[in-house]
Design a protein around this motif. Structure first.
Motif, mmCIF file in Angstrom:
data_model
loop_
_atom_site.group_PDB
_atom_site.id
_atom_site.type_symbol
_atom_site.label_atom_id
_atom_site.label_comp_id
_atom_site.label_asym_id
_atom_site.label_seq_id
_atom_site.Cartn_x
_atom_site.Cartn_y
_atom_site.Cartn_z
ATOM 1 N N SER A 1 0.862 -1.109 0.206
ATOM 2 C CA SER A 1 -0.063 0.017 -0.130
ATOM 3 C C SER A 1 0.865 1.303 0.005
ATOM 4 C CB SER A 1 -0.833 0.005 1.123
ATOM 5 O OG SER A 1 -1.813 -0.976 1.160
ATOM 6 N N ASN B 1 -3.272 3.887 -2.325
ATOM 7 C CA ASN B 1 -3.786 2.682 -3.065
ATOM 8 C C ASN B 1 -3.201 1.645 -2.319
ATOM 9 O OD1 ASN B 1 -5.094 4.474 -5.133
ATOM 10 N ND2 ASN B 1 -3.105 5.340 -5.456
ATOM 11 N N GLY C 1 -7.027 -3.154 -7.830
ATOM 12 C CA GLY C 1 -6.661 -1.975 -6.964
ATOM 13 C C GLY C 1 -7.731 -1.718 -6.065
ATOM 14 N N PRO D 1 -8.376 1.573 -3.170
ATOM 15 C CA PRO D 1 -8.004 2.636 -2.529
ATOM 16 C C PRO D 1 -8.447 2.737 -1.122
ATOM 17 C CG PRO D 1 -9.800 3.293 -3.967
ATOM 18 C CD PRO D 1 -9.439 1.701 -4.209
ATOM 19 N N TYR E 1 -8.055 3.665 -8.451
ATOM 20 C CA TYR E 1 -6.940 4.471 -7.961
ATOM 21 C C TYR E 1 -7.385 5.766 -7.544
ATOM 22 C CZ TYR E 1 -4.330 0.568 -10.101
ATOM 23 O OH TYR E 1 -3.944 -0.740 -10.578
#
Length: 339
Positions: free
Chosen positions: A101, A115, A123, A125, A145
């Motif tokens: 991360s 992210n 992905g 966030p 993202y």
């Protein structure tokens, strides 16, 4: 220019930026600050970090310079443990992270966004506030993202439409917690920056045919242009400024540029800047081992032979954060002041 040539040029540009972010030494010569004088107060210091980590760096600083976020790696006997680091002044908090991360931005309230990856491998966030890490809502997508947060708490980023595969610009509005919305933006768009008044900048178009855009608070969309550019990308925004890169064709690297969002006018940045990683509300830009004001830049202290430095983010107060890599030793998080 054919697509094959364009891809080679883009790959070369991307390779150069990647090398900088990984700490490959960049050779540069200091230049005078605007007004002809070079600052004598610019200094570098190491941020406190867990001593049992193999490497640590600082990725983002808030506009006031108080809050900083970064990452660290602790090497175990069987598995590596990735850590998120959050600084409030000199006090650092570490949080174990699943996978790699990465923080990308912080607002003046100390809210951090970043992210990571979901269990699906796509992905995912996240947001860190009040000492808690929480996943942000996502739309059906193969990748989502975030890229920036403003002081109101509005977040922007992008995702890929799961049907068409095209990119869509996204916003997580602070006024509607727990929601994410697709922005009215150009086709195949990515939002990369948001200012405190809600102005959003980004890029759109297929690979190698990008165009930069700005979305006003009233929803109007304007192009961010540069004479003779074959493609352009907008990478970040603060105050009335945005930064990005344009390619003018030929066997040259991309050109670094700063736009004035009030009227779309542009200024060429010092092309000795090896990368563009951050801008503050005063229009001061950082990237690689340099800081730029106006059209001139200077080398930040702390680098040297077999010692690489990388500036990642700059506050409105001028505090800069990033990393220092003593080659064959370790990467440490650093802060520059008075530069």
């Amino acid at each position: 220019m054919n697509r094959s040539t364009r891809r080679r040029m883009l790959a070369a540009t991307a390779t150069g930026l990647l090398a900088t972010s990984l700490g490959v030494a960049v050779s540069a010569t200091a230049t005078a600050a605007p007004g002809g004088a070079t600052s004598r107060t610019c200094k570098i210091s190491t941020l406190p970090y867990p001593t049992d980590t193999y490497r640590a760096d600082a990725n983002a600083v808030d506009p006031t310079g108080r809050y900083v976020a970064g990452t660290a790696l602790r090497v175990g006997e069987t598995d590596n443990q990735y850590l998120l680091l959050f600084w409030d002044g000199q006090r650092v908090t570490e949080l174990e992270s699943q996978g790699m991360s990465t923080p990308v931005d912080i607002n003046a309230d100390g809210v951090v966004i970043g992210n990571g990856s979901a269990e699906t491998g796509y992905g995912q966030p996240w947001r860190y506030r009040d000492g808690k890490l929480e996943q942000l809502p996502v739309l059906p997508s193969t990748a989502t993202y975030v890229s920036a947060i403003n002081d109101a708490g509005d977040i922007v980023g992008h995702g890929s439409d799961i049907v068409s595969g095209e990119m869509v610009a996204l916003r997580w509005p602070a006024a509607r917690p727990g929601t994410v919305e697709v922005l009215d933006a150009p086709v195949d768009a990515q939002a990369s920056g948001i200012t405190d008044n809600g102005t959003i900048v980004g890029s759109a178009g297929p690979f190698g045919d990008w165009n930069s855009w700005v979305r006003r608070p009233n929803g109007r969309i304007d192009a961010l242009t540069f004479p003779g550019a074959e493609w352009s990308t907008a990478g970040a925004a603060a105050g009335r400024w945005a930064i990005g890169q344009v390619w003018l064709g030929g066997d040259t690297t991309s050109t670094r540029v700063r736009w004035d969002l009030r009227n779309g006018s542009h200024t060429l940045l010092d092309q000795d800047m090896p990368a563009l990683t951050g801008i503050n509300a005063k229009g001061v830009v950082v990237g690689g081992d340099r800081v730029a004001r106006g059209s001139t830049s200077r080398v930040l202290p702390g680098g040297g032979e077999r010692v690489a430095i990388g500036a990642q983010s700059i506050s409105d107060s001028g505090t800069i954060v990033g990393f220092r890599n003593v080659l064959a030793d370790r990467v440490t998080p650093v802060r520059w002041t008075g530069c």
